[in-house]
Design an enzyme around this catalytic site. Structure first.
Site, mmCIF file in Angstrom:
data_model
loop_
_atom_site.group_PDB
_atom_site.id
_atom_site.type_symbol
_atom_site.label_atom_id
_atom_site.label_comp_id
_atom_site.label_asym_id
_atom_site.label_seq_id
_atom_site.Cartn_x
_atom_site.Cartn_y
_atom_site.Cartn_z
ATOM 1 N N SER A 130 0.988 -1.346 0.192
ATOM 2 C CA SER A 130 -0.046 -0.247 -0.067
ATOM 3 C C SER A 130 0.897 1.240 -0.176
ATOM 4 C CB SER A 130 -0.910 -0.149 1.320
ATOM 5 O OG SER A 130 -1.581 0.953 1.423
ATOM 6 N N LYS A 156 -1.187 -0.839 -4.359
ATOM 7 C CA LYS A 156 -2.513 -0.257 -4.051
ATOM 8 C C LYS A 156 -2.044 1.219 -3.579
ATOM 9 C CE LYS A 156 -4.871 0.159 0.512
ATOM 10 N NZ LYS A 156 -5.525 -0.728 1.556
ATOM 11 N N LYS A 158 -3.241 5.304 -2.363
ATOM 12 C CA LYS A 158 -4.248 6.224 -2.037
ATOM 13 C C LYS A 158 -4.669 7.206 -2.791
ATOM 14 C CE LYS A 158 -4.179 4.013 2.110
ATOM 15 N NZ LYS A 158 -5.083 3.484 2.772
ATOM 16 N N ASP A 183 -7.209 3.033 -3.109
ATOM 17 C CA ASP A 183 -7.840 3.129 -1.903
ATOM 18 C C ASP A 183 -8.341 4.610 -1.531
ATOM 19 O OD1 ASP A 183 -8.898 2.707 0.717
ATOM 20 O OD2 ASP A 183 -7.166 1.757 1.764
ATOM 21 N N GLU A 208 -11.140 0.664 -3.102
ATOM 22 C CA GLU A 208 -11.675 0.321 -1.687
ATOM 23 C C GLU A 208 -12.120 1.577 -1.202
ATOM 24 O OE1 GLU A 208 -7.797 -1.531 -0.061
ATOM 25 O OE2 GLU A 208 -8.571 -0.988 1.838
ATOM 26 N N ASP A 233 -13.631 -1.842 3.249
ATOM 27 C CA ASP A 233 -12.954 -1.943 4.381
ATOM 28 C C ASP A 233 -13.315 -1.291 5.862
ATOM 29 O OD1 ASP A 233 -10.619 -1.432 6.139
ATOM 30 O OD2 ASP A 233 -9.205 -0.190 4.950
ATOM 31 N N LYS A 257 -9.348 -6.925 8.440
ATOM 32 C CA LYS A 257 -8.629 -6.884 9.287
ATOM 33 C C LYS A 257 -8.857 -7.195 10.696
ATOM 34 C CE LYS A 257 -7.227 -2.707 6.900
ATOM 35 N NZ LYS A 257 -7.010 -0.998 6.996
ATOM 36 N N GLY A 285 -3.892 -4.167 6.374
ATOM 37 C CA GLY A 285 -2.809 -3.890 7.297
ATOM 38 C C GLY A 285 -3.187 -2.582 7.874
HETATM 39 O O1 OSB Z 1 -7.135 1.995 4.559
HETATM 40 O O2 OSB Z 1 -6.093 0.113 4.339
HETATM 41 C C1 OSB Z 1 -6.436 1.138 4.747
HETATM 42 C C2 OSB Z 1 -3.107 1.980 6.855
HETATM 43 C C3 OSB Z 1 -3.575 2.432 8.146
HETATM 44 C C4 OSB Z 1 -5.050 2.661 8.083
HETATM 45 C C5 OSB Z 1 -5.924 2.424 7.070
HETATM 46 C C6 OSB Z 1 -5.421 1.569 5.967
HETATM 47 C C7 OSB Z 1 -3.962 1.733 5.881
HETATM 48 C C8 OSB Z 1 -3.148 1.038 4.692
HETATM 49 C C9 OSB Z 1 -1.655 0.570 4.840
HETATM 50 O O3 OSB Z 1 -3.506 1.115 3.572
HETATM 51 C C10 OSB Z 1 -1.718 -0.868 5.134
HETATM 52 C C11 OSB Z 1 -0.569 -1.519 5.569
HETATM 53 O O4 OSB Z 1 0.454 -1.712 4.775
HETATM 54 O O5 OSB Z 1 -0.401 -1.715 6.680
HETATM 55 MG MG MG Z 2 -8.361 0.576 3.270
#
Ligand code: OSB
Ligand code: MG
Length: 362
Positions: A130, A156, A158, A183, A208, A233, A257, A285
């Site tokens: 991510s 992925k 943002k 995402d 996402e 999510d 998660k 994550g």
């Molecule tokens: O939206 O998936 C998410 C990290 C913190 C809070 C929300 C998200 C995320 C990530 C990173 O996208 C996921 C990771 O690599 O741990």
């Molecule tokens: Mg997410």
């Protein structure tokens, strides 16, 4: 039984539509029974940007309500440990912390790996990465190039309003065949449906959480209108949420998660429901240290986790992880640790020396 907080700093700030995370307060729980230890990590962030929970609320709920109730319980019995939290509404991340340490301990007391204990069958899991928002498209492109070279199975990125079309167009131009996900962390509303429809042009495998968490009806309407699969999510907290999303057709994929849904047992149940309804599931994550990462890898070793998780190598986030060996990625796969429990050694001395708070319960 001890709850500790250590202030870790990410090797670089992680930006999404819900803000920038640079410092990562990490709350760790250590359970002990019969000379064995179980470890877990609370995934709440420092600020209530992802869900309402924070390290502060989780610390309060754990130290004032849940952990005092755990004293005297069989801490190697994950199926019943959350009785200690039966009067707590919500606060899934706090609840998951207790439950997940219990799973580690239960697996260790049987002398088996957590993955096996959870019904996992894979010895390696497919992983993706991510990538946070960057200040320029060139910087983002170079970062993605590096992760592709590192072997990650998919990337992925943002996105958010104003940081979507040109970002995805640039990436698609530079990486025509990349398996690309986006995402939005709830940055759009139903009024943006036409804009979201334009994103169909970029061949994303999924988008996402574009809309508000829990607006299953709006998600179903959006999924009808766009071709790109919607992945939920933040919206999926309970089994009822998952069933509603399936029933309404709100998504085709779920990012699961364990912290968000209250633990590993809830994760297994929700994943089984989603898989049997034909949805894809992958393990998300929360910028975890190696402790939380280990639990995620174990969960993702179950067959129903059929897409690469947000489970990147330790060094993607940390200069020095708190477990040995650190997690590594090779050929887009991460090995499921073979030892008992979470299968990695927790660096207790370093945790003790970094701890800014510690609460003990005996
Ligand atoms: O939206 O998936 C998410 C990290 C913190 C809070 C929300 C998200 C995320 C990530 C990173 O996208 C996921 C990771 O690599 O741990
Ligand atoms: Mg997410």
């Amino acid at each position: 039984m001890a709850l500790l907080e250590i202030p870790l700093t990410l090797s670089e700030p992680f930006e999404s539509s819900s803000g920038v995370v640079s410092h990562r307060p990490i709350v760790l729980l250590n359970l002990e029974a019969d000379g064995l230890e179980g470890w877990s990590e609370c995934v709440a962030l420092g600020a209530p940007t992802y869900t309402y929970e924070t390290t502060y609320t989780a610390w309060r709920v754990l130290t004032e309500i849940i952990l005092p109730g755990v004293i005297g319980m069989d801490v190697s019995e994950p199926a019943s440990i959350l009785r200690a939290a039966r009067d707590v509404r919500g606060h899934e991340m706090a609840k998951a912390t207790v439950e997940m340490a219990c799973w580690d301990l239960a697996a260790r007391s049987e002398g088996i790996g957590l993955a096996e204990k959870l019904g996992g069958t894979k010895s390696t899991v497919q992983v993706g990465v991510s990538v946070g928002m960057m200040s320029s498209l060139a910087e983002l492109g170079d970062r993605v190039a590096r992760y592709v070279e590192d072997g990650y199975k998919r990337v992925k990125v943002k996105i958010g309003p104003g940081r979507d079309i040109e970002v995805l167009a640039a990436l698609r131009e530079r990486f025509p065949d990349l398996v690309l996900w986006a995402d939005a962390n709830s940055a759009y509303s139903s009024q943006d449906a036409a804009r979201l429809k334009e994103l169909d042009a970029f061949g994303l495998q999924m988008i996402e959480e574009p809309l508000a968490p829990g607006d299953f009806l709006a998600y179903a309407r959006l999924q009808d209108r766009i071709e790109t699969a919607i992945c939920l999510d933040e919206s999926i907290v309970t089994e009822a949420d998952a069933l509603l999303a399936v029933e309404l057709g709100s998504c085709r994929v779920v990012n699961l998660k364990p912290g968000r849904v209250g633990g590993l047992e809830a994760s297994r149940r929700i994943q089984a429901q989603l898989s049997s309804a034909g949805l894809s599931v992958w393990c998300g994550g929360m910028l975890e240290s190696g402790v939380g990462r280990a639990h995620n890898v174990a969960l993702a070793s179950r067959a129903g986790f059929d897409l690469p998780g947000d489970i990147s190598a330790s060094r993607r986030y940390w200069e020095c992880d708190i477990v040995t060996p650190e997690f590594e990625v090779s050929g887009g796969e991460m090995a499921v640790p073979a030892g008992p429990g979470i299968g990695v050694e927790v660096d207790v001395d370093r945790i003790e020396s970094l701890a800014v708070r510690k609460a003990e319960f005996n």
